[in-house]
Design an enzyme around this catalytic site. Structure first.
Site, PDB file in Angstrom:
ATOM      1  N   LYS A 231      -8.946  -3.043   8.686  1.00  0.00           N
ATOM      2  CA  LYS A 231      -8.195  -2.190   7.763  1.00  0.00           C
ATOM      3  C   LYS A 231      -7.480  -3.098   6.781  1.00  0.00           C
ATOM      4  O   LYS A 231      -6.483  -3.735   7.119  1.00  0.00           O
ATOM      5  CB  LYS A 231      -7.193  -1.310   8.523  1.00  0.00           C
ATOM      6  CG  LYS A 231      -6.493  -0.351   7.583  1.00  0.00           C
ATOM      7  CD  LYS A 231      -5.511   0.541   8.268  1.00  0.00           C
ATOM      8  CE  LYS A 231      -4.939   1.551   7.278  1.00  0.00           C
ATOM      9  NZ  LYS A 231      -4.623   0.984   5.949  1.00  0.00           N
ATOM     10  N   ARG A 236      -6.345   0.533  -2.528  1.00  0.00           N
ATOM     11  CA  ARG A 236      -7.576   1.323  -2.435  1.00  0.00           C
ATOM     12  C   ARG A 236      -8.008   1.683  -3.842  1.00  0.00           C
ATOM     13  O   ARG A 236      -7.195   2.107  -4.666  1.00  0.00           O
ATOM     14  CB  ARG A 236      -7.284   2.585  -1.624  1.00  0.00           C
ATOM     15  CG  ARG A 236      -8.442   3.545  -1.478  1.00  0.00           C
ATOM     16  CD  ARG A 236      -9.259   3.242  -0.265  1.00  0.00           C
ATOM     17  NE  ARG A 236     -10.406   4.121  -0.143  1.00  0.00           N
ATOM     18  CZ  ARG A 236     -10.417   5.271   0.539  1.00  0.00           C
ATOM     19  NH1 ARG A 236      -9.311   5.679   1.128  1.00  0.00           N
ATOM     20  NH2 ARG A 236     -11.513   5.996   0.637  1.00  0.00           N
ATOM     21  N   ARG A 251      -6.272   4.818  -5.996  1.00  0.00           N
ATOM     22  CA  ARG A 251      -6.247   6.012  -5.155  1.00  0.00           C
ATOM     23  C   ARG A 251      -5.327   7.060  -5.725  1.00  0.00           C
ATOM     24  O   ARG A 251      -5.475   8.243  -5.515  1.00  0.00           O
ATOM     25  CB  ARG A 251      -5.785   5.626  -3.740  1.00  0.00           C
ATOM     26  CG  ARG A 251      -6.345   6.511  -2.693  1.00  0.00           C
ATOM     27  CD  ARG A 251      -5.432   6.593  -1.519  1.00  0.00           C
ATOM     28  NE  ARG A 251      -4.625   7.790  -1.612  1.00  0.00           N
ATOM     29  CZ  ARG A 251      -3.707   8.130  -0.756  1.00  0.00           C
ATOM     30  NH1 ARG A 251      -3.445   7.339   0.246  1.00  0.00           N
ATOM     31  NH2 ARG A 251      -3.019   9.237  -0.893  1.00  0.00           N
ATOM     32  N   GLU A 279     -11.319  -1.945  -1.543  1.00  0.00           N
ATOM     33  CA  GLU A 279      -9.927  -2.382  -1.550  1.00  0.00           C
ATOM     34  C   GLU A 279      -9.788  -3.610  -2.449  1.00  0.00           C
ATOM     35  O   GLU A 279     -10.581  -4.549  -2.330  1.00  0.00           O
ATOM     36  CB  GLU A 279      -9.536  -2.748  -0.108  1.00  0.00           C
ATOM     37  CG  GLU A 279      -8.076  -2.758   0.159  1.00  0.00           C
ATOM     38  CD  GLU A 279      -7.563  -1.439   0.729  1.00  0.00           C
ATOM     39  OE1 GLU A 279      -8.353  -0.483   0.910  1.00  0.00           O
ATOM     40  OE2 GLU A 279      -6.354  -1.362   0.969  1.00  0.00           O
ATOM     41  N   LYS A 402      -7.893   5.437  11.232  1.00  0.00           N
ATOM     42  CA  LYS A 402      -7.278   4.117  11.091  1.00  0.00           C
ATOM     43  C   LYS A 402      -6.576   3.781  12.398  1.00  0.00           C
ATOM     44  O   LYS A 402      -5.776   4.566  12.907  1.00  0.00           O
ATOM     45  CB  LYS A 402      -6.328   4.046   9.895  1.00  0.00           C
ATOM     46  CG  LYS A 402      -5.361   5.181   9.719  1.00  0.00           C
ATOM     47  CD  LYS A 402      -4.606   5.022   8.406  1.00  0.00           C
ATOM     48  CE  LYS A 402      -3.707   6.229   8.148  1.00  0.00           C
ATOM     49  NZ  LYS A 402      -3.120   6.224   6.813  1.00  0.00           N
TER      50      LYS A 402
END
Lengths: 531, 329
Positions: A231, A236, A251, A279, A402
């Site tokens: 992660k 993002r 995002r 990312e 996540k």
């Protein structure tokens, strides 16, 4: 604004999302399209450029009420919302401007306010206040100073638009994505039938968001049905290349164009058109690792980074999904197929574009061990994605999880308290915590969340009767209560008196079993910050 | 505060010259009690002086054994060296301000009061004095009560809306005082029926016995459920909110009638759909007006966060002090 104010009142008067959705849909039917477009925009969290500062509002309120500055401030502290406090303090207006359409406010009057010099702005504000009912004064102040926040999510606005237009929510979400501009034509475009080609317009796809894994990981079933990745702790974003032109969307659906030129150059050089989900990370090339999020922050703020910043803090795009390839929308294909195509396409491209690696651990216990390495790898934990899943819209539980690492914790003593805002107005809910620096407690963290309503009420009562000193809205309290705080990272900081900055602190639990001598020591935190 | 008429003590306000306490917190020999709310009228004192209009409520609160002496409003009596009289404060049925006179000085303790008209009690009386002790529950300028006509009209349209949607209208309000005021105001405007929670039954009966016209009420049936109560008004004390009792009315629209509902955050935090701003305390203009009307040369501010009102009064030129700061605790 009368009609919009009535909608706002309806939304404010119910906790039911069904009722809110129906109220918005009914408003969309009735209101003039130009007004309705603005309502969609502001309810979805959109705002105008800041047109007046909080200080300007306070000064104008002083002039309009004749109250002393401290009394305006005390009222604000008590109410917990400046826009509302002012609306409650002013003498009621005559309503002369109540029927001015929302569109006129948003497109003409409010932008014009921003162009006035400060003294004229003060007078204009007061003139508006005199001509509006209290609830409209409240809305006006909200629109001037930021977002509306009425318990309406972007998702709820999408659902209301879907109800109004009789179209699927996913299509509406996509049409609203990117920098949707509130105009009558844009509103009617939202309701047009699907042409089949519209994924190619200059808009990002609505992002698919993961949910936190709360159950035991074994409950996810066969490890082989899942893709496991790190992660990443960056920004993002969707990196688009269409007809050779690169675009970068965050995002938050803001264009990042210009901020990360190395990524745009790399995307423009790709031998194919497509949309990558991934990312943005500040990258440590020597260590093959991302750098801490603080490094990336230097880049976020810079619209046109200079050569030195580009050289000192290079970024990379860690791609983990392929949403579109040469004009074809791939979102309904299984992740397995999208990943396979992504891996093939990213062979022999610029090193600025990387493929987020799949973690090889073959069973859940091995993966759990791998997760222990997250901090050393500068990541926040793991992502688990079902290989059969399509790319969905928004936060839908079940396919993307996540699995974050456990936070760090520290035990600290409550030393200051301040009145909260919004829902917590009038209650002491903003706490400052201290740890031991030899014989006294120094503040290291502020936290607002983590206690339940009953604990908040108990602590509020206690704070009121155990105040040592008052500094305006802040009270110092007797040093009695110890709390366990969770946090994500600790770093050296010259801006903090304690010498350390604690990232994202929140209250884990009230440690009634601990005495203040059991709280952590600053020296230990400093040592942690050095590692 | 060195004063033979009034001293703040840990038990409450004490009058040395008359040897009595006003609304004492702990048992004392002689108590003068302003009104029947539980945080003012407490059991265990050897003797009580109360306003006659509230005697039935006081008896209910204090018990059969309590030694209670009642006084008509405005009728003077003597305690020690002090001439005492009780005057309507407009807070609720039987609520009184306490006037004390000794050696040519007059002190008035307001108790809880409001300046708005209320069909359930005698209106606030301005009592000229040298020292005025005022409450300040709503001591911020953001509190200005809307006209009761507008609030009741709003409440009725909410009730109608609930009827249209087929859900109960569940109105929370304090069981003593506020509930009866709302029932009296409603009785002036409609001829419907309200269902009331058990906690409201006895206070409602006391008000009826005092000859006050209230909306007809029926006790809420033990087995009443949301569906059977569609479109009905149910009144309950705020203590019933968020308890298992509420589950019977899961689909109800909820409202709270209180001065605190003026602030949006208060309503949202407590999870009520609607807030009706109705208070039996003085709002900011009411506090300022009462201080001015009293003609007092010294003002003491009691209750809640009195700091804001005290500072504002001082800036207006009054000699004002927060009673809390004088070692009330």
């Amino acid at each position: 604004m009368r009609r919009f104010a009535a909608l706002y009142a309806q939304l404010d008067r119910t906790a039911s999302t069904v009722a809110k959705r129906e109220a918005i849909a009914a408003y969309l039917h009735d209101a003039p399209p130009a007004d309705a477009a603005w309502a969609v925009y502001v309810l979805g969290g959109g705002k105008l450029r800041r047109l007046a500062t909080a200080t300007e509002l306070r000064t104008a309120a002083q002039a309009a009420t004749g109250y002393a500055e401290w009394l305006i401030d005390a009222s604000y502290q008590h109410v917990g919302d400046l826009a509302e406090a002012i609306a409650l303090l002013l003498p009621p207006g005559d309503g002369a401007l109540a029927d001015t359409p929302l569109q006129v406010w948003m497109e003409d009057w409010l932008p014009a306010l921003g162009k006035l010099d400060p003294p004229a702005r003060q007078l204009q504000l007061q003139a508006w206040w005199r001509a509006l009912a209290p609830q409209q004064v409240f809305l006006l102040n909200k629109l001037l100073t930021g977002a509306l926040r009425v318990g309406v999510s972007q998702r709820l606005v999408v659902q209301a638009l879907a109800l109004w237009s009789q179209l699927p929510t996913d299509l509406i979400a996509h049409r609203l994505s990117g920098d949707w501009q509130p105009h009558a034509a844009a509103l009617s475009a939202l309701a047009e039938p699907d042409s089949g080609e519209e994924h190619l317009t200059d808009r990002p796809y609505p992002f698919f968001l993961a949910s936190p894994l709360e159950q035991n990981v074994e409950a996810l079933g066969d490890r082989n049905d899942w893709l496991a990745e790190w992660k990443w702790d960056g920004i993002r974003a969707q990196l688009m290349r269409r007809s050779g032109e690169a675009r970068l969307w965050s995002r938050g659906e803001e264009r990042l164009d210009g901020r990360f030129p190395e990524l745009e150059t790399a995307a423009a050089a790709l031998p194919f058109d497509g949309v990558l989900d991934g990312e943005i990370l500040a990258w440590n090339a020597a260590g093959h690792l991302p750098r801490a999020f603080t490094a990336l922050q230097k880049r976020i703020g810079k619209l046109k980074p200079g050569a030195k910043l580009l050289a000192d803090t290079p970024v990379r795009f860690m791609a983990y999904d392929l949403l579109e390839h040469d004009g074809e929308d791939l979102r309904q294909q299984p992740l397995r197929a999208r990943r396979e195509r992504l891996a093939t396409l990213l062979q022999d491209v610029s090193p600025a574009l990387m493929l987020s690696p799949a973690l090889p651990a073959t069973d859940w216990p091995a993966l759990a061990l791998e997760r222990e390495q997250s901090r050393a790898r500068q990541t926040e934990g793991l992502m688990l994605k079902r290989l059969d899943s399509p790319y969905r819209v928004g936060r839908k539980r079940g396919d993307w999880w996540k699995w974050k690492v456990e936070p760090y914790t520290l035990d600290a003593v409550l030393i200051y308290a301040q009145l909260g805002h919004g829902r917590r107005a009038g209650l002491y809910t903003d706490y400052t915590f201290g740890v031991w620096d030899r014989s006294h407690l120094v503040p290291v963290a502020k936290a607002y969340s983590g206690l339940d309503d009953a604990e908040i009420a108990t602590l509020d009562q206690w704070i009121r009767s155990h105040t040592l000193e008052r500094f305006g809205p802040v009270r110092s309290v007797e040093q009695v209560h110890v709390f366990e705080l969770a946090y994500e990272a600790i770093q050296r900081s010259s801006r903090h008196k304690s010498g350390v900055a604690v990232r994202f602190p929140r209250i884990l639990r009230w440690r009634t079993d601990l005495a203040i001598r059991d709280a952590d020591k600053l020296d230990d935190l400093r040592r942690l910050a050095m590692d | 505060m060195r004063d033979d008429l009034l001293q703040p003590r840990s038990q409450g306000l004490y009058c040395p010259a008359g040897d009595f306490f006003i609304d004492p917190r702990w048992p004392v020999e002689r108590a003068v009690v302003t009104h029947a709310h539980g945080d003012h009228a407490r059991i265990g004192n050897a003797g009580y002086h109360v306003a006659a209009a509230g005697s039935a409520l006081m008896r209910e609160r204090l018990g059969e054994e309590a030694v209670i002496e009642t006084h008509e409003y405005g009728e003077a009596f003597t305690l020690g060296d002090v001439r005492v009289s009780m005057h309507p404060s407009g807070h609720m049925l039987g609520a009184a301000q306490i006037r004390m006179e000794h050696g040519g000085r007059v002190v008035v303790v307001s108790g809880d009061y409001k300046r708005e008209a209320d069909p359930t009690c005698a209106p606030f009386e301005t009592v000229p004095c040298d020292v005025f002790v005022t409450e300040s529950t709503f001591g911020w300028p953001v509190y200005r009560w809307p006209p009761i006509d507008a609030v009741i009209a709003d409440l009725l349209s909410w009730w109608d809306d609930c009827a249209r949607r087929g859900v109960p209208a569940l109105l929370f309000c304090y069981a003593l005082g506020k509930a009866q005021r709302l029932l009296a105001e409603l009785a002036l405007r409609c001829d419907r029926v309200a269902h009331v929670h058990g906690a409201l039954l006895q206070p409602v009966q006391h008000y009826r016995d005092a000859g006050i016209a209230l909306l007809p009420t029926v006790p809420l049936a033990e087995n009443a459920r949301g569906t059977a109560m569609a479109g009905e008004l149910i009144m309950a004390p705020p203590s019933a909110a968020n308890t298992p009792w509420m589950r019977r009315f899961a689909n109800a629209s909820t409202a709270f009638a209180s001065g605190w509902m003026q602030v949006r955050g208060n309503r949202r935090r407590r999870g009520f759909d609607r807030g009706f701003v109705v208070s039996d305390h003085a709002d900011w203009p009411g506090l300022l007006r009462s201080v001015a009307d009293s003609g007092a040369s010294r003002i003491y501010v009691t209750h809640g966060d009195g700091d804001v009102l005290t500072r504002h009064l001082r800036e207006l030129g009054h000699d004002a002090l927060a009673l809390e700061a004088l070692g009330e605790s």
